[in-house]
Enzyme design. Structure first.
Site, PDB file in Angstrom:
ATOM      1  N   ALA A 172      -2.036  -1.315  -4.421  1.00  0.00           N
ATOM      2  CA  ALA A 172      -3.423  -0.432  -4.200  1.00  0.00           C
ATOM      3  C   ALA A 172      -3.024   0.743  -3.605  1.00  0.00           C
ATOM      4  CB  ALA A 172      -4.521  -1.114  -3.671  1.00  0.00           C
ATOM      5  N   SER A 173      -3.327   1.767  -4.541  1.00  0.00           N
ATOM      6  CA  SER A 173      -3.136   3.209  -3.736  1.00  0.00           C
ATOM      7  C   SER A 173      -4.045   3.458  -2.532  1.00  0.00           C
ATOM      8  CB  SER A 173      -3.330   4.515  -4.873  1.00  0.00           C
ATOM      9  OG  SER A 173      -4.711   4.118  -5.228  1.00  0.00           O
ATOM     10  N   ASN A 174      -5.009   2.777  -2.541  1.00  0.00           N
ATOM     11  CA  ASN A 174      -5.927   2.707  -1.506  1.00  0.00           C
ATOM     12  C   ASN A 174      -6.926   1.564  -1.538  1.00  0.00           C
ATOM     13  OD1 ASN A 174      -8.161   3.682   0.170  1.00  0.00           O
ATOM     14  ND2 ASN A 174      -7.452   5.683  -0.102  1.00  0.00           N
ATOM     15  N   PHE A 175      -6.584   0.912  -0.017  1.00  0.00           N
ATOM     16  CA  PHE A 175      -7.295  -0.535  -0.038  1.00  0.00           C
ATOM     17  C   PHE A 175      -8.447  -0.367   0.364  1.00  0.00           C
ATOM     18  CE2 PHE A 175      -2.906  -1.951  -0.521  1.00  0.00           C
ATOM     19  CZ  PHE A 175      -3.074  -3.265  -1.167  1.00  0.00           C
ATOM     20  N   GLY A 187       1.016  -1.206  -0.069  1.00  0.00           N
ATOM     21  CA  GLY A 187      -0.176   0.074  -0.012  1.00  0.00           C
ATOM     22  C   GLY A 187       1.029   0.996  -0.153  1.00  0.00           C
ATOM     23  N   THR A 208       2.920   4.239  -1.214  1.00  0.00           N
ATOM     24  CA  THR A 208       2.653   5.278  -2.360  1.00  0.00           C
ATOM     25  C   THR A 208       4.012   5.621  -2.607  1.00  0.00           C
ATOM     26  OG1 THR A 208       1.854   6.819  -1.110  1.00  0.00           O
ATOM     27  CG2 THR A 208       0.230   5.620  -2.109  1.00  0.00           C
ATOM     28  N   GLY A 227      -1.247   8.916  -3.728  1.00  0.00           N
ATOM     29  CA  GLY A 227      -1.516   7.790  -4.624  1.00  0.00           C
ATOM     30  C   GLY A 227      -2.939   7.779  -5.129  1.00  0.00           C
ATOM     31  N   HIS A 229      -4.190  15.560   3.417  1.00  0.00           N
ATOM     32  CA  HIS A 229      -3.763  14.541   4.461  1.00  0.00           C
ATOM     33  C   HIS A 229      -3.125  15.121   5.514  1.00  0.00           C
ATOM     34  CE1 HIS A 229      -4.386  11.822   0.821  1.00  0.00           C
ATOM     35  NE2 HIS A 229      -4.226  10.861   1.638  1.00  0.00           N
ATOM     36  N   HIS A 230      -2.709  14.334   6.291  1.00  0.00           N
ATOM     37  CA  HIS A 230      -2.065  14.774   7.295  1.00  0.00           C
ATOM     38  C   HIS A 230      -0.583  15.430   7.195  1.00  0.00           C
ATOM     39  CE1 HIS A 230       0.529  10.857   7.130  1.00  0.00           C
ATOM     40  NE2 HIS A 230      -0.745  10.362   6.646  1.00  0.00           N
ATOM     41  N   LYS A 253       2.671  13.012   5.766  1.00  0.00           N
ATOM     42  CA  LYS A 253       2.788  12.309   4.668  1.00  0.00           C
ATOM     43  C   LYS A 253       4.121  12.715   3.708  1.00  0.00           C
ATOM     44  CE  LYS A 253      -0.027  10.835   0.737  1.00  0.00           C
ATOM     45  NZ  LYS A 253       0.391   9.302   0.718  1.00  0.00           N
TER      46      LYS A 253
HETATM   47  N1  LIG Z   1      -2.816   1.953  -0.050  1.00  0.00           N
HETATM   48  C1  LIG Z   1      -3.200   2.429   1.374  1.00  0.00           C
HETATM   49  O1  LIG Z   1      -4.765   2.094   1.323  1.00  0.00           O
HETATM   50  C2  LIG Z   1      -2.781   3.472   2.026  1.00  0.00           C
HETATM   51  C3  LIG Z   1      -1.537   3.800   1.961  1.00  0.00           C
HETATM   52  N2  LIG Z   1      -0.736   4.479   2.709  1.00  0.00           N
HETATM   53  C4  LIG Z   1       0.670   4.600   2.426  1.00  0.00           C
HETATM   54  O2  LIG Z   1       1.343   3.764   3.281  1.00  0.00           O
HETATM   55  C5  LIG Z   1       2.765   4.107   3.545  1.00  0.00           C
HETATM   56  C6  LIG Z   1       3.006   4.160   5.007  1.00  0.00           C
HETATM   57  O3  LIG Z   1       1.975   5.138   5.704  1.00  0.00           O
HETATM   58  P1  LIG Z   1       2.388   5.183   7.378  1.00  0.00           P
HETATM   59  O4  LIG Z   1       2.096   4.214   7.998  1.00  0.00           O
HETATM   60  O5  LIG Z   1       1.177   6.455   7.442  1.00  0.00           O
HETATM   61  O6  LIG Z   1       3.491   5.877   7.409  1.00  0.00           O
HETATM   62  P2  LIG Z   1       4.567   5.935   8.640  1.00  0.00           P
HETATM   63  O7  LIG Z   1       5.556   6.986   8.522  1.00  0.00           O
HETATM   64  O8  LIG Z   1       3.565   5.950  10.116  1.00  0.00           O
HETATM   65  O9  LIG Z   1       5.207   4.396   8.728  1.00  0.00           O
HETATM   66  C7  LIG Z   1       6.229   4.070   7.692  1.00  0.00           C
HETATM   67  C8  LIG Z   1       7.016   2.685   8.497  1.00  0.00           C
HETATM   68  O10 LIG Z   1       7.750   2.269   7.413  1.00  0.00           O
HETATM   69  C9  LIG Z   1       9.212   2.264   8.154  1.00  0.00           C
HETATM   70  N3  LIG Z   1      10.291   1.987   7.260  1.00  0.00           N
HETATM   71  C10 LIG Z   1      11.203   3.142   7.126  1.00  0.00           C
HETATM   72  N4  LIG Z   1      12.168   2.420   6.177  1.00  0.00           N
HETATM   73  C11 LIG Z   1      12.034   1.228   6.295  1.00  0.00           C
HETATM   74  C12 LIG Z   1      12.550   0.070   5.406  1.00  0.00           C
HETATM   75  N5  LIG Z   1      13.504   0.119   4.735  1.00  0.00           N
HETATM   76  N6  LIG Z   1      11.648  -1.195   5.368  1.00  0.00           N
HETATM   77  C13 LIG Z   1      10.450  -1.258   6.152  1.00  0.00           C
HETATM   78  N7  LIG Z   1       9.916  -0.397   6.876  1.00  0.00           N
HETATM   79  C14 LIG Z   1      10.539   0.945   6.808  1.00  0.00           C
HETATM   80  C15 LIG Z   1       9.059   3.284   9.199  1.00  0.00           C
HETATM   81  O11 LIG Z   1      10.155   2.769  10.083  1.00  0.00           O
HETATM   82  P3  LIG Z   1      10.690   4.016  11.246  1.00  0.00           P
HETATM   83  O12 LIG Z   1       9.496   4.373  12.101  1.00  0.00           O
HETATM   84  O13 LIG Z   1      11.802   3.412  12.029  1.00  0.00           O
HETATM   85  O14 LIG Z   1      11.264   5.070  10.257  1.00  0.00           O
HETATM   86  C16 LIG Z   1       7.548   3.099   9.688  1.00  0.00           C
HETATM   87  O15 LIG Z   1       7.322   2.216  10.394  1.00  0.00           O
HETATM   88  C17 LIG Z   1       2.935   5.787   2.844  1.00  0.00           C
HETATM   89  O16 LIG Z   1       3.382   5.386   1.932  1.00  0.00           O
HETATM   90  C18 LIG Z   1       1.260   5.920   2.753  1.00  0.00           C
HETATM   91  O17 LIG Z   1       1.322   7.064   1.572  1.00  0.00           O
HETATM   92  C19 LIG Z   1      -1.258   4.957   3.949  1.00  0.00           C
HETATM   93  C20 LIG Z   1      -2.568   4.400   4.283  1.00  0.00           C
HETATM   94  C21 LIG Z   1      -3.271   3.656   3.294  1.00  0.00           C
HETATM   95  O1  LIG Z   2      -0.289   8.592   3.643  1.00  0.00           O
HETATM   96  C1  LIG Z   2      -1.351   8.292   3.876  1.00  0.00           C
HETATM   97  O2  LIG Z   2      -1.920   8.360   4.995  1.00  0.00           O
HETATM   98  C2  LIG Z   2      -2.530   7.860   2.673  1.00  0.00           C
HETATM   99  N1  LIG Z   2      -1.906   7.342   1.559  1.00  0.00           N
HETATM  100  C3  LIG Z   2      -2.581   6.863   0.485  1.00  0.00           C
HETATM  101  C4  LIG Z   2      -2.478   7.807  -0.484  1.00  0.00           C
HETATM  102  O3  LIG Z   2      -1.365   8.270  -0.847  1.00  0.00           O
HETATM  103  O4  LIG Z   2      -3.562   7.852  -1.401  1.00  0.00           O
HETATM  104  C5  LIG Z   2      -3.970   6.478   1.001  1.00  0.00           C
HETATM  105  C6  LIG Z   2      -4.624   7.315   1.955  1.00  0.00           C
HETATM  106  O5  LIG Z   2      -5.186   8.415   1.310  1.00  0.00           O
HETATM  107  C7  LIG Z   2      -3.782   7.760   3.138  1.00  0.00           C
END
Ligand SMILES: NC(=O)C1=CN([C@@H]2O[C@H](COP(=O)(O)OP(=O)(O)OC[C@H]3O[C@@H](n4cnc5c(N)ncnc54)[C@H](OP(=O)(O)O)[C@@H]3O)[C@@H](O)[C@H]2O)C=CC1
Ligand SMILES: O=C(O)C1=N[C@H](C(=O)O)C[C@H](O)C1
Length: 234
Positions: free
Chosen positions: A96-99, A71, A73, A141, A131-132, A135
């Site tokens: 998926a850009s959004n699940f 997920g 992006t 995405g 978004h927050h 990001k």
């Molecule tokens: N497709 C979807 O439905 C959604 C997609 N997203 C996407 O998901 C991603 C994560 O979002 P979010 O959880 O909010 O982000 P966070 O910043 O909260 O979490 C990212 C995590 O990735 C870790 N990380 C950094 N480097 C690596 C690595 N080399 N290998 C594995 N993990 C690593 C970070 O570790 P550390 O804390 O140690 O830095 C942290 O735990 C973003 O790209 C966001 O856009 C978000 C929501 C929904």
């Molecule tokens: O970074 C996020 O938080 C999110 N990222 C995804 C995106 O880039 O579309 C999905 C969701 O909007 C939350």
């Protein structure tokens, strides 16, 4: 299933809760500081990490015959390389850009509306995503998927970030506010009225549930899939 979480931030933690509720085991969680792990011990991996890490995480899974959901992006320039690797290894992969179920319905609605609007020259299209502030990527995405859905059915050729309207491009305004989980709006404006469709995530549980459902669906399958396959929207 034995699930490996690649990325243990906001999404990783929400996915953990939902996966446990659905009877799965989290066998390890990888963050930036994780030095070594054996991905081969997982039935399936779920990557919600950072744009610069996603490609390596996904490739490592595919190279070790572990099906993987991503997920993350902001890494899609490498999507063709992942598709190639997945096919070569006869692996399983879903991006998926959004699940969330709601956004995947919104994607369908967006394409239907684009088909209806594309002859109506008096309407200008624009998009907004909020978004927050943590990001890393812009536009989101989800906004890119929405823009591609519009491009498929209209004479728009591309999207443009934070730039005002042009004939061939879809302007996307990206805003970063407090802890907003994700809000997307597609608007058609004319001199006399506006039509808007909007999806507002109230929290991250919908994204996380969709990712776990996708992982359950992928387990035992080979190929490159999308949420359309998972949700039967094809
Ligand atoms: N497709 C979807 O439905 C959604 C997609 N997203 C996407 O998901 C991603 C994560 O979002 P979010 O959880 O909010 O982000 P966070 O910043 O909260 O979490 C990212 C995590 O990735 C870790 N990380 C950094 N480097 C690596 C690595 N080399 N290998 C594995 N993990 C690593 C970070 O570790 P550390 O804390 O140690 O830095 C942290 O735990 C973003 O790209 C966001 O856009 C978000 C929501 C929904
Ligand atoms: O970074 C996020 O938080 C999110 N990222 C995804 C995106 O880039 O579309 C999905 C969701 O909007 C939350």
């Amino acid at each position: 299933m034995k699930i490996a979480l690649l990325g243990y931030g906001r999404m990783g933690k929400t996915i953990e809760k939902i996966a446990l509720q659905r009877g799965h085991k989290i066998i390890f969680k990888v963050d930036e500081n994780t030095k070594e792990y054996d991905i081969k011990t997982a039935d399936v991996a779920i990557d919600f990490s950072i744009p610069s890490a996603a490609f390596n995480n996904i490739s490592n899974c595919l190279n070790n015959d572990v099906p993987v959901i991503s997920g993350t992006t902001g890494w899609l320039d490498k999507y063709p390389a992942v598709t190639k690797l997945c096919n070569k290894k006869d692996g399983g992969f879903i991006y998926a850009s959004n699940f969330s179920l709601g956004v995947n319905i919104f994607f369908e609605l967006n394409e239907q509306l684009a088909k209806m609007m594309h002859q109506l020259e008096e309407y200008n299209i624009s998009m907004e995503e909020i978004h927050h502030t943590k990001k890393l990527d812009a536009p989101s995405g989800t906004a890119i998927t929405l823009a591609n859905g519009i491009i498929k059915h209209t004479n728009k050729k591309s999207w443009n970030l934070n730039v005002t309207n042009s004939d061939s491009q879809i302007p996307i305004i990206a805003k970063r506010i407090d802890d907003v989980p994700g809000t997307h709006t597609v608007a058609y404006n004319s001199e006399v009225d506006s039509i808007e469709i909007k999806h507002t995530a109230h929290n991250r549980s919908g994204f996380a549930l969709g990712a776990v459902i996708a992982a359950e669906w992928l387990y035992g399958k080979t190929g490159v899939f999308t949420m359309k396959d998972v949700l039967g929207l094809k």
